[in-house]
Design a protein around this motif. Structure first.
Motif, PDB file in Angstrom:
ATOM      1  N   SER A 228       0.816  -1.211   0.000  1.00 23.95           N
ATOM      2  CA  SER A 228       0.000   0.000   0.000  1.00 23.95           C
ATOM      3  C   SER A 228       0.849   1.261   0.000  1.00 23.95           C
ATOM      4  O   SER A 228       0.392   2.331  -0.395  1.00 23.95           O
ATOM      5  N   GLY A 229       2.095   1.166   0.459  1.00 28.47           N
ATOM      6  CA  GLY A 229       2.995   2.304   0.517  1.00 28.47           C
ATOM      7  C   GLY A 229       4.378   1.855   0.929  1.00 28.47           C
ATOM      8  O   GLY A 229       4.620   0.662   1.192  1.00 28.47           O
ATOM      9  N   LEU A 230       5.316   2.820   1.014  1.00 31.07           N
ATOM     10  CA  LEU A 230       6.697   2.470   1.345  1.00 31.07           C
ATOM     11  C   LEU A 230       6.811   1.912   2.756  1.00 31.07           C
ATOM     12  O   LEU A 230       7.555   0.965   2.996  1.00 31.07           O
ATOM     13  N   LEU A 231       6.076   2.489   3.699  1.00 28.70           N
ATOM     14  CA  LEU A 231       6.121   1.990   5.073  1.00 28.70           C
ATOM     15  C   LEU A 231       5.646   0.548   5.135  1.00 28.70           C
ATOM     16  O   LEU A 231       6.260  -0.310   5.795  1.00 28.70           O
ATOM     17  N   ASP A 232       4.546   0.252   4.478  1.00 28.09           N
ATOM     18  CA  ASP A 232       4.023  -1.111   4.442  1.00 28.09           C
ATOM     19  C   ASP A 232       5.027  -2.058   3.796  1.00 28.09           C
ATOM     20  O   ASP A 232       5.200  -3.204   4.234  1.00 28.09           O
TER      21      ASP A 232
END
Length: 258
Positions: A228-232
């Motif tokens: 879903s994003g870079l953190l995920d």
């Protein structure tokens, strides 16, 4: 140069001495310089025999401008002079303030010194055979070693199809699309290791990391790899550890876990 300077708007010129190095070095050079600013010039210099076959494919694929230099007399290499003149011209025209010379030829040591005397930052990407005179003339030397370990990093970026390829590969039948499995390309770990190598705390914030990844791989997107994003995405790596700072922002570092 530390990772905190990644966000600067330095204009980087990548000039390649194709007559004295291998085309496989190009991707490594672009990954290195992506941390220092925006690449505005990409040029490869060589004679008609050099700028063919593998070099032609590499220069076209990585959006380099080939600069063909004919030999006016036997044994005379005009590519070096053309590269040096273009570097000085780019500096005086203020098109670039940071230079990456991809070469192992000590003849470019004087060019490095002249560029630095004028206030430019100079990096060298070369092979193990690069002499000390060339290494010491630059602000920083990056040695390219062609082991098999470098291959997975380049292949990892291609294992996931681009959005256009996903669209084309969809079945004409109206079937529910299968969920994309989360993937962990190796080059993300390599990027964190590179950017935190000279930092005191050994970690980097997610924002400059994301900027670096997009500069290194313009088509990079966590969504392509099922996140879903870079953190995920970073949370799925065993070799990376995330930390939340006092300001609420996240940072990441490489751990020693296998």
């Amino acid at each position: 140069m530390s990772a905190k300077n990644i966000g600067s708007e330095s204009r980087v010129s990548v000039l390649v001495d194709c007559d004295n190095t291998s085309p496989e070095i190009l991707e490594f050079a672009l990954r290195v310089v992506a941390q220092f600013g925006r690449v505005v010039l990409r040029r490869g210099y060589g004679n008609h025999a050099t700028l063919a076959n593998k070099w032609q494919e590499a220069l076209v694929r990585l959006a380099f401008t080939p600069c063909l230099q004919y030999q006016y007399a036997a044994g005379k290499n005009t590519s070096d002079i053309a590269l040096a003149l273009d570097a000085m011209e780019a500096m005086f025209d203020e098109r670039a303030d940071t230079f990456c010379l991809v070469t192992s030829d000590s003849d470019f040591a004087y060019l490095c010194r002249k560029l630095r005397e004028r206030g430019a930052t100079v990096f060298i990407v070369g092979e193990a055979k690069s002499p000390d005179a060339l290494r010491n003339a630059s602000d920083q030397f990056f040695e390219w070693v062609p082991p098999a370990k470098l291959v997975p990093s380049a292949e990892a970026i291609s294992i996931a199809p681009s959005p256009k390829e996903v669209t084309k590969s969809e079945s004409p039948k109206k079937e529910d699309p299968k969920p994309v499995g989360k993937q962990r390309p190796k080059f993300v770990v390599e990027a964190v290791a590179l950017l935190t190598g000279d930092t005191v705390e050994g970690k980097i914030a997610l924002s400059p990391l994301g900027s670096y990844l997009r500069r290194s791989y313009p088509s990079f997107s966590p969504q392509v790899y099922g996140h879903s994003g870079l953190l995920d995405m970073l949370r799925t790596y065993d070799l990376l550890a995330l930390e939340q700072e006092a300001n609420g922002h996240w940072s990441v570092k490489v751990t020693q876990k296998e």
